[in-house]
Design an enzyme around this catalytic site. Structure first.
Site, PDB file in Angstrom:
ATOM      1  CD  GLU A 181      -0.842   6.556  -8.325  1.00 25.70           C
ATOM      2  OE1 GLU A 181      -1.111   7.515  -9.077  1.00 25.70           O
ATOM      3  OE2 GLU A 181      -1.711   5.817  -7.832  1.00 25.70           O
ATOM      4  CG  ASN A 224       0.984   3.169  -2.316  1.00 25.90           C
ATOM      5  OD1 ASN A 224       0.946   1.978  -2.054  1.00 25.90           O
ATOM      6  ND2 ASN A 224      -0.081   3.848  -2.744  1.00 25.90           N
ATOM      7  CG  HIS A 260      -5.823  -0.591  -7.909  1.00 28.17           C
ATOM      8  ND1 HIS A 260      -6.909  -0.643  -7.065  1.00 28.17           N
ATOM      9  CD2 HIS A 260      -5.065   0.470  -7.521  1.00 28.17           C
ATOM     10  CE1 HIS A 260      -6.833   0.361  -6.195  1.00 28.17           C
ATOM     11  NE2 HIS A 260      -5.718   1.038  -6.450  1.00 28.17           N
ATOM     12  CD  GLU A 289      -4.008   2.582  -3.449  1.00 24.00           C
ATOM     13  OE1 GLU A 289      -4.679   2.698  -4.503  1.00 24.00           O
ATOM     14  OE2 GLU A 289      -3.184   3.446  -3.078  1.00 24.00           O
ATOM     15  CG  ASP A 291      -9.507  -2.709  -6.532  1.00 27.14           C
ATOM     16  OD1 ASP A 291      -8.624  -2.927  -7.378  1.00 27.14           O
ATOM     17  OD2 ASP A 291      -9.966  -1.569  -6.341  1.00 27.14           O
TER      18      ASP A 291
END
Length: 391
Positions: A181, A224, A260, A289, A291
């Site tokens: 990030e 990432n 996400h 990641e 979801d």
């Protein structure tokens, strides 16, 4: 420099002693990028359904916000959780247990207890490990963020951390999220938020990758981030930075999108196209990641329509990864709503994972499994996945 003191967590030993429903396989520990490790894949599970060149992973719940919840550490204490973690997944990521505030609580002190337990668990069950994360603006300890360090001292702190953490797991962690990030949504470096970039300048990013490679030449090193699923300003910034680093010989091996998502917003339609352009640079790609959260009705239970939309998003994300040759890792950010991070950080939202709080699979689970099976070369459908608890 102060001598390093390693803290042994008693919880780690407890986690390793909790038995599972079946004994650990006698198969040897997996080779680097060994992927599905067939001897550990039980028919009817997600890892069994996956094609041989893809690992299907999950975050291992623990640390971070879990410490403030009204339940004991999930990885240490929940036998059913650990059983499903071993059964369904061929890759694991530490959700919080390898982040700075958890693994490096004081200068000169490292707490490897839970990180060790996760890596050892993965080795016993034929799973790859993704390391997360080495260079980030968030979840840093107060001693680091509030310390009055010279540039030379701060540089040595980062060098020591990367060398110590990556070196400890040399040959045992397959992929590392080295830099996490580092750009904002407009594609600008987080110069004010990220202590390393703010104090040491952008060149420290390349140094972090070089140091990680020196500590473990066999590990794949990734950028990432979230919000980089589409071709947009943020992912463009990564594309240009990585091109520059590769031209300078910096050991960057991959680019990963967190994914996400929320059913309140549309699915990122250029996900596959975006992954492909990084693949074309010769990089590995991964979804790390995944979801899909939703705004819940007053009842707190998702509607059938919400669950179907969620399943469609999961399926589209997996299909995008499968459509890119170098996308060999698909990780969901927790597999059960019982321990999901989403309700803690998004008020009124939840039900983001593929199993509910009682470990009952949702339509998203079956969407992932059917997509994996369709992509696989060597599997049949096997027994119906809804029979008993052996799904």
């Amino acid at each position: 420099m102060k001598p390093v003191r390693l803290i042994t967590a008693t919880l780690a030993a407890a986690a390793l002693s909790i038995p599972l429903a079946a004994p650990a396989s006698a198969d040897p520990a997996p080779d680097h990028r060994g992927h599905n490790h067939p001897g550990h894949a039980k028919p009817g599970t997600l890892r069994w359904a996956a094609p041989d060149d893809l690992v299907i992973g999950t975050a291992v719940a623990g640390g971070g916000h879990h410490l403030e919840q009204d339940y004991p550490d999930p990885f240490t204490s929940d036998k059913e959780y650990r059983k499903l973690l071993a059964r369904h997944f061929s890759s694991v990521s530490a959700e919080n247990q390898m982040k700075w505030e958890y693994i490096h609580p004081a200068r000169g002190e490292y707490d490897f207890g839970m990180a060790d337990a996760i890596v050892e668990f993965a080795e016993r069950h034929g799973q790859d490990v993704r390391g997360h994360t080495l260079f980030w603006h968030s979840q840093n300890p107060a001693w680091l963020e509030e310390g009055d360090f010279t540039d030379e001292e701060l540089r040595e702190i980062l060098h020591d951390h990367i060398t110590t953490v990556v070196g400890r797991y040399e040959g045992r962690i397959d992929q590392w999220d080295v830099a996490n990030e580092i750009f904002d949504s407009s594609g600008e470096l987080r110069t004010e938020e990220n202590i390393w970039i703010r104090e040491l300048g952008p060149g420290i990013i390349a140094d972090a990758f070089r140091w990680a490679h020196e500590a473990d030449p066999s590990a794949e090193l990734y950028f990432n981030d979230y919000g980089v699923e589409d071709v947009n300003a943020k992912s463009d910034a990564y594309y240009e930075l990585i091109r520059e680093l590769l031209a300078d010989g910096v050991p960057v091996h991959g680019f990963s999108a967190q994914v996400h998502l929320s059913t309140q917003y549309g699915f990122p339609g250029s996900l596959e196209e975006n992954l492909q352009r990084f693949d074309d640079l010769g990089l590995g790609t991964a979804l790390t990641e995944v979801d899909v959260r939703m705004r819940l009705p007053e009842s707190g239970e998702p509607t059938p329509e919400q669950l179907e939309q969620q399943a469609d998003y999961y399926e589209q994300a997996l299909s995008a990864c499968l459509g890119v040759e170098g996308c060999d890792s698909f990780t969901i950010w927790g597999f059960t709503d019982k321990y999901s991070w989403v309700p803690v950080f998004f008020e009124g939202e939840g039900s983001a994972t593929i199993m509910d709080g009682q470990f009952t699979p949702k339509p998203s689970y079956f969407a992932l499994k059917s997509t994996l099976l369709e992509a696989g070369d060597d599997h049949g459908w096997g027994p119906p996945p809804w029979v008993g608890r052996d799904w």
